[in-house]
Design an enzyme around this catalytic site. Structure first.
Site, PDB file in Angstrom:
ATOM      1  N   HIS A   1       5.484 -11.954   5.892  1.00 57.06           N
ATOM      2  CA  HIS A   1       5.410 -11.417   4.530  1.00 57.06           C
ATOM      3  C   HIS A   1       6.817 -11.260   4.005  1.00 57.06           C
ATOM      4  O   HIS A   1       7.717 -10.821   4.734  1.00 57.06           O
ATOM      5  CB  HIS A   1       4.656 -10.084   4.471  1.00 57.06           C
ATOM      6  CG  HIS A   1       5.028  -9.110   5.540  1.00 57.06           C
ATOM      7  ND1 HIS A   1       4.645  -9.255   6.857  1.00 57.06           N
ATOM      8  CD2 HIS A   1       5.767  -7.972   5.498  1.00 57.06           C
ATOM      9  CE1 HIS A   1       5.127  -8.255   7.568  1.00 57.06           C
ATOM     10  NE2 HIS A   1       5.825  -7.458   6.767  1.00 57.06           N
TER      11      HIS A   1
ATOM     12  N   GLU B   1       6.291  -4.863  11.196  1.00 58.86           N
ATOM     13  CA  GLU B   1       5.098  -4.178  11.723  1.00 58.86           C
ATOM     14  C   GLU B   1       3.842  -5.027  11.652  1.00 58.86           C
ATOM     15  O   GLU B   1       2.973  -4.894  12.511  1.00 58.86           O
ATOM     16  CB  GLU B   1       4.883  -2.863  10.973  1.00 58.86           C
ATOM     17  CG  GLU B   1       5.968  -1.849  11.323  1.00 58.86           C
ATOM     18  CD  GLU B   1       5.578  -0.430  11.022  1.00 58.86           C
ATOM     19  OE1 GLU B   1       4.873  -0.217  10.024  1.00 58.86           O
ATOM     20  OE2 GLU B   1       5.992   0.461  11.790  1.00 58.86           O
ATOM     21  N   VAL B   2       3.722  -5.841  10.609  1.00 62.91           N
ATOM     22  CA  VAL B   2       2.498  -6.649  10.475  1.00 62.91           C
ATOM     23  C   VAL B   2       2.804  -8.069  10.954  1.00 62.91           C
ATOM     24  O   VAL B   2       3.732  -8.707  10.438  1.00 62.91           O
ATOM     25  CB  VAL B   2       1.995  -6.655   9.018  1.00 62.91           C
ATOM     26  CG1 VAL B   2       0.747  -7.518   8.897  1.00 62.91           C
ATOM     27  CG2 VAL B   2       1.717  -5.231   8.538  1.00 62.91           C
TER      28      VAL B   2
ATOM     29  N   HIS C   1       8.849  -9.197   1.243  1.00 59.36           N
ATOM     30  CA  HIS C   1       8.791  -8.049   0.334  1.00 59.36           C
ATOM     31  C   HIS C   1       9.565  -8.397  -0.934  1.00 59.36           C
ATOM     32  O   HIS C   1      10.673  -8.942  -0.852  1.00 59.36           O
ATOM     33  CB  HIS C   1       9.486  -6.830   0.948  1.00 59.36           C
ATOM     34  CG  HIS C   1       8.875  -6.301   2.206  1.00 59.36           C
ATOM     35  ND1 HIS C   1       8.079  -5.172   2.232  1.00 59.36           N
ATOM     36  CD2 HIS C   1       8.967  -6.722   3.489  1.00 59.36           C
ATOM     37  CE1 HIS C   1       7.720  -4.919   3.484  1.00 59.36           C
ATOM     38  NE2 HIS C   1       8.238  -5.841   4.265  1.00 59.36           N
TER      39      HIS C   1
ATOM     40  N   ILE D   1       0.820  -1.212   0.000  1.00 58.70           N
ATOM     41  CA  ILE D   1       0.000   0.000   0.000  1.00 58.70           C
ATOM     42  C   ILE D   1       0.863   1.276   0.000  1.00 58.70           C
ATOM     43  O   ILE D   1       0.401   2.340  -0.410  1.00 58.70           O
ATOM     44  CB  ILE D   1      -0.958  -0.024   1.218  1.00 58.70           C
ATOM     45  CG1 ILE D   1      -2.185   0.820   0.965  1.00 58.70           C
ATOM     46  CG2 ILE D   1      -0.251   0.368   2.493  1.00 58.70           C
ATOM     47  CD1 ILE D   1      -3.293   0.592   1.982  1.00 58.70           C
TER      48      ILE D   1
ATOM     49  N   ASN E   1      11.318  -8.918   7.102  1.00 58.51           N
ATOM     50  CA  ASN E   1      11.582  -8.367   8.431  1.00 58.51           C
ATOM     51  C   ASN E   1      11.043  -9.334   9.476  1.00 58.51           C
ATOM     52  O   ASN E   1       9.918  -9.838   9.350  1.00 58.51           O
ATOM     53  CB  ASN E   1      10.915  -6.996   8.574  1.00 58.51           C
ATOM     54  CG  ASN E   1      11.609  -5.932   7.751  1.00 58.51           C
ATOM     55  OD1 ASN E   1      12.829  -5.914   7.661  1.00 58.51           O
ATOM     56  ND2 ASN E   1      10.834  -5.053   7.130  1.00 58.51           N
TER      57      ASN E   1
HETATM   58  P1  5GP Z   1       7.003  -4.725   7.646  1.00 54.54           P
HETATM   59  O1  5GP Z   1       7.554  -3.431   8.161  1.00 54.54           O
HETATM   60  O2  5GP Z   1       6.107  -5.420   8.655  1.00 54.54           O
HETATM   61  O3  5GP Z   1       8.067  -5.627   7.087  1.00 54.54           O
HETATM   62  O4  5GP Z   1       6.131  -4.343   6.375  1.00 54.54           O
HETATM   63  C1  5GP Z   1       4.746  -4.167   6.407  1.00 54.54           C
HETATM   64  C2  5GP Z   1       4.347  -3.664   5.050  1.00 54.54           C
HETATM   65  O5  5GP Z   1       2.949  -3.800   4.926  1.00 54.54           O
HETATM   66  C3  5GP Z   1       4.674  -2.183   4.822  1.00 54.54           C
HETATM   67  O6  5GP Z   1       5.506  -2.062   3.668  1.00 54.54           O
HETATM   68  C4  5GP Z   1       3.302  -1.541   4.637  1.00 54.54           C
HETATM   69  O7  5GP Z   1       3.298  -0.499   3.685  1.00 54.54           O
HETATM   70  C5  5GP Z   1       2.448  -2.709   4.209  1.00 54.54           C
HETATM   71  N1  5GP Z   1       1.036  -2.589   4.559  1.00 54.54           N
HETATM   72  C6  5GP Z   1       0.531  -2.238   5.773  1.00 54.54           C
HETATM   73  N2  5GP Z   1      -0.808  -2.251   5.738  1.00 54.54           N
HETATM   74  C7  5GP Z   1      -1.165  -2.631   4.481  1.00 54.54           C
HETATM   75  C8  5GP Z   1      -2.419  -2.831   3.852  1.00 54.54           C
HETATM   76  O8  5GP Z   1      -3.491  -2.665   4.426  1.00 54.54           O
HETATM   77  N3  5GP Z   1      -2.393  -3.224   2.543  1.00 54.54           N
HETATM   78  C9  5GP Z   1      -1.214  -3.420   1.863  1.00 54.54           C
HETATM   79  N4  5GP Z   1      -1.311  -3.791   0.592  1.00 54.54           N
HETATM   80  N5  5GP Z   1      -0.013  -3.226   2.446  1.00 54.54           N
HETATM   81  C10 5GP Z   1       0.011  -2.849   3.745  1.00 54.54           C
END
Ligand code: 5GP
Length: 125
Positions: free
Chosen positions: A110, A105-106, A112, A40, A97
């Site tokens: 996941h 964060e999520v 990337h 997003i 991550n």
């Molecule tokens: P992290 O920091 O956990 O490795 O990455 C989380 C990623 O999830 C971030 O790049 C963020 O932009 C993406 N993200 C968070 N919320 C959403 C969402 O609702 N939809 C999509 N498509 N990406 C999300």
């Protein structure tokens, strides 16, 4: 807020809700083991997230608990998404991550996929 990679799985995390179809996503790939969709808030010209269908908090959780079929299916899906996007020759970067220091964060695993330009040094200096 970064998450602890060993925390219990939260069924209401944002990617669980995307998997259940409760939230929209720009899907680019969907099979038995994995879903891929555009980030997003893209950090590169092409920024795709690939997630396993199963409930795994982190790379640590997935690599410890997922079945061989889930692991093979997920890894193959990541490769297929990159091939489908034409990224093999120009190249791409994978990132997962995991936990606090990485700033995950999520709390659903996941990977990337970043691509579409020279991506520069691997880590911020
Ligand atoms: P992290 O920091 O956990 O490795 O990455 C989380 C990623 O999830 C971030 O790049 C963020 O932009 C993406 N993200 C968070 N919320 C959403 C969402 O609702 N939809 C999509 N498509 N990406 C999300």
């Amino acid at each position: 807020m970064p998450i602890d990679a060993t925390q219990p799985y939260d069924d209401n995390n944002i990617f669980a809700r995307i998997l259940r179809g409760e939230l929209p996503s720009k899907t680019v790939y969907d099979d038995e083991f994995a879903l891929a969709f555009h980030d997003i808030n893209p950090q590169a010209p092409l920024h795709i997230l690939v997630i396993p269908k199963g409930a795994y908090v982190s790379w640590d959780d997935f690599s410890a608990r997922a079945s061989d079929a889930e692991i093979a299916g997920f890894v193959r899906a990541v490769g297929q998404v990159a091939r489908d996007a034409g990224l093999v020759v120009p190249g791409y970067r994978l990132l997962a991550n995991t936990g606090l220091d990485s700033h995950q964060e999520v709390p659903h695993l996941h990977v990337h996929i970043f691509a579409g330009k020279k991506l520069g040094p691997m880590l911020a200096r």
